[in-house]
Design a protein around this motif. Structure first.
Motif, PDB file in Angstrom:
ATOM      1  N   ARG A 281      49.538  44.612  43.307  1.00 25.15           N
ATOM      2  CA  ARG A 281      50.419  45.455  44.119  1.00 25.15           C
ATOM      3  C   ARG A 281      51.233  44.602  45.102  1.00 25.15           C
ATOM      4  NH1 ARG A 281      52.327  50.872  44.702  1.00 25.15           N
ATOM      5  NH2 ARG A 281      52.941  51.118  46.877  1.00 25.15           N
TER       6      ARG A 281
ATOM      7  N   SER B 263      52.012  41.457  44.822  1.00 24.47           N
ATOM      8  CA  SER B 263      53.015  40.640  44.114  1.00 24.47           C
ATOM      9  C   SER B 263      54.270  41.456  43.809  1.00 24.47           C
ATOM     10  CB  SER B 263      52.424  40.069  42.820  1.00 24.47           C
ATOM     11  OG  SER B 263      52.199  41.093  41.859  1.00 24.47           O
ATOM     12  N   GLU B 264      54.093  42.769  43.601  1.00 25.96           N
ATOM     13  CA  GLU B 264      55.237  43.635  43.309  1.00 25.96           C
ATOM     14  C   GLU B 264      55.933  44.098  44.595  1.00 25.96           C
ATOM     15  OE1 GLU B 264      53.674  46.825  40.975  1.00 25.96           O
ATOM     16  OE2 GLU B 264      53.017  45.523  39.320  1.00 25.96           O
ATOM     17  N   TYR B 265      55.144  44.309  45.661  1.00 24.86           N
ATOM     18  CA  TYR B 265      55.699  44.801  46.928  1.00 24.86           C
ATOM     19  C   TYR B 265      55.175  43.932  48.079  1.00 24.86           C
ATOM     20  CZ  TYR B 265      56.413  48.896  43.948  1.00 24.86           C
ATOM     21  OH  TYR B 265      56.758  49.733  42.919  1.00 24.86           O
TER      22      TYR B 265
ATOM     23  N   THR C 162      56.231  43.013  50.879  1.00 25.52           N
ATOM     24  CA  THR C 162      56.496  43.389  52.276  1.00 25.52           C
ATOM     25  C   THR C 162      55.829  44.706  52.674  1.00 25.52           C
ATOM     26  OG1 THR C 162      58.552  44.514  51.663  1.00 25.52           O
ATOM     27  CG2 THR C 162      58.702  42.168  52.247  1.00 25.52           C
ATOM     28  N   GLU C 163      54.971  45.222  51.812  1.00 22.60           N
ATOM     29  CA  GLU C 163      54.265  46.473  52.112  1.00 22.60           C
ATOM     30  C   GLU C 163      53.042  46.157  52.983  1.00 22.60           C
ATOM     31  OE1 GLU C 163      53.404  50.223  49.367  1.00 22.60           O
ATOM     32  OE2 GLU C 163      52.026  48.568  48.944  1.00 22.60           O
TER      33      GLU C 163
ATOM     34  N   SER D  85      49.344  47.333  52.228  1.00 23.00           N
ATOM     35  CA  SER D  85      48.586  46.644  51.181  1.00 23.00           C
ATOM     36  C   SER D  85      47.814  45.461  51.758  1.00 23.00           C
ATOM     37  CB  SER D  85      49.527  46.155  50.079  1.00 23.00           C
ATOM     38  OG  SER D  85      50.116  47.236  49.406  1.00 23.00           O
TER      39      SER D  85
END
Length: 334
Positions: free
Chosen positions: A25, A27-29, A31-32, A35
């Motif tokens: 997760r 790696s995909e987002y 700046t979230e 997470s």
């Protein structure tokens, strides 16, 4: 939700799968911030506190107003022995969310550990005010009050904790300790047994139960409880010392000597236990061996008053009155 699924994996003990899902997760987002908080929680739960701290720091870097990130960062710092940094993190979390019970509880717990009782009480009361059924906060408040010798108030806090968490092992154990200290050993036995019904090998409850049973005259059951404790915790020297104390009080000097010997094999520098070991030898009529035992203790701790006094008794028994008098004078000087 994804986070809900990950937390289910964590609860099920599937930590590897949870971490893999989280890192995917991230790696995909990247700046979230949320997470990174969940990753920090996972790392903290597995004891990887340095990595957890880094994850929480990344969460608040990405989202400085994320109260959960600051709260959990404070928790990780606290567990690493960084109290002042932890306090600053908790305070920032409370600036962002003043009514957050977990942050208030964590800050109060930390303040209690550093001896700031008034602030600890203040924040724990606030935590309870915002979340009246918060058993951990009631328990922590009980500990703060207990450490200040405010036993009736502490007892009430522990009882409140168990209203909301009836199987709270530590709550039952600490309530038992308060009752035992006040001489209410019958009540203490009930609470220690309640703790052990939930967690049979819980050492503080086992040793507390043995002490209270012994105080009520149930000596044999107390001895068996301590033997159970030793089987469950064979490396705990205190279990052997507690067993010896009861055996010696029952004048079972040979068995007491054996128990003390076993405990001293684990904790050889315990001067109090060494003194009782020498006394157990003396009680069996082995004066010369007991005197040598006391001499060895005094060699490592020359000012140990009980050893000075007890060795003086033996010297007097052996007719060495001048040496005995000198030792008693040393005791009186101390």
């Amino acid at each position: 939700t994804l986070f809900g699924d990950i937390r289910k994996l964590i609860a099920a003990g599937q930590l590897g799968a949870a971490e893999s899902a989280l890192r995917q997760r991230i790696s995909e987002y990247p700046t979230e911030a949320e997470s990174w908080v969940v990753l920090g929680d996972l790392l903290a739960d597995s004891g990887q506190l340095t990595k957890a701290e880094a994850a929480y720091r990344e969460s608040v870097r990405l989202k400085p107003d994320l109260a959960a990130g600051w709260c959990n960062l404070g928790y990780a710092l606290h567990r690493q022995g960084k109290p002042q940094e932890a306090i600053r993190s908790f305070q920032e979390a409370l600036r962002l969310r003043p009514d957050h019970p977990e942050t208030l509880n964590n800050l109060g717990l930390l303040q209690a550990e550093i001896g700031d009782w008034s602030q600890a009480e203040k924040h724990l009361h606030l935590a309870i005010g915002h979340k009246p059924d918060y058993a951990a906060a009631h328990f922590n408040l009980g500990n703060v009050l207990m450490d200040q010798r405010r036993l009736p108030e502490a007892e009430q806090s522990f009882r409140s904790a168990m209203v909301f968490a009836p199987d709270f092992v530590e709550g039952h154990t600490n309530l038992g300790a308060i009752q035992a200290e006040q001489g209410r050993h019958g009540e203490a036995v009930g609470n220690y047994r309640a703790a052990l019904s939930v967690k049979p090998g819980f050492l503080p409850a086992l040793t507390g139960l043995a002490t209270s049973l012994n105080a009520t005259g149930a000596h044999e059951e107390a001895l068996e409880i301590l033997r159970t404790a030793i089987r469950a915790h064979p490396r705990e020297s205190g279990c052997y010392f507690d067993l010896a104390e009861i055996l010696l009080s029952l004048m079972r000097f040979d068995a007491g000597e054996t128990a003390l010997s076993q405990g001293l094999a684990l904790e050889p520098q315990n001067a109090h236990a060494r003194n009782h070991y020498c006394l157990a030898i003396y009680a069996q009529g082995r004066q010369g061996e007991a005197l040598s035992c006391f001499e060895a203790l005094l060699k490592s701790d020359p000012d140990h008053a009980p050893a000075l006094y007890n060795s003086a008794r033996i010297l007097n028994d052996l007719g060495r009155t001048h040496e005995a008098e000198n030792r008693l004078r040393a005791v009186l000087r101390d």
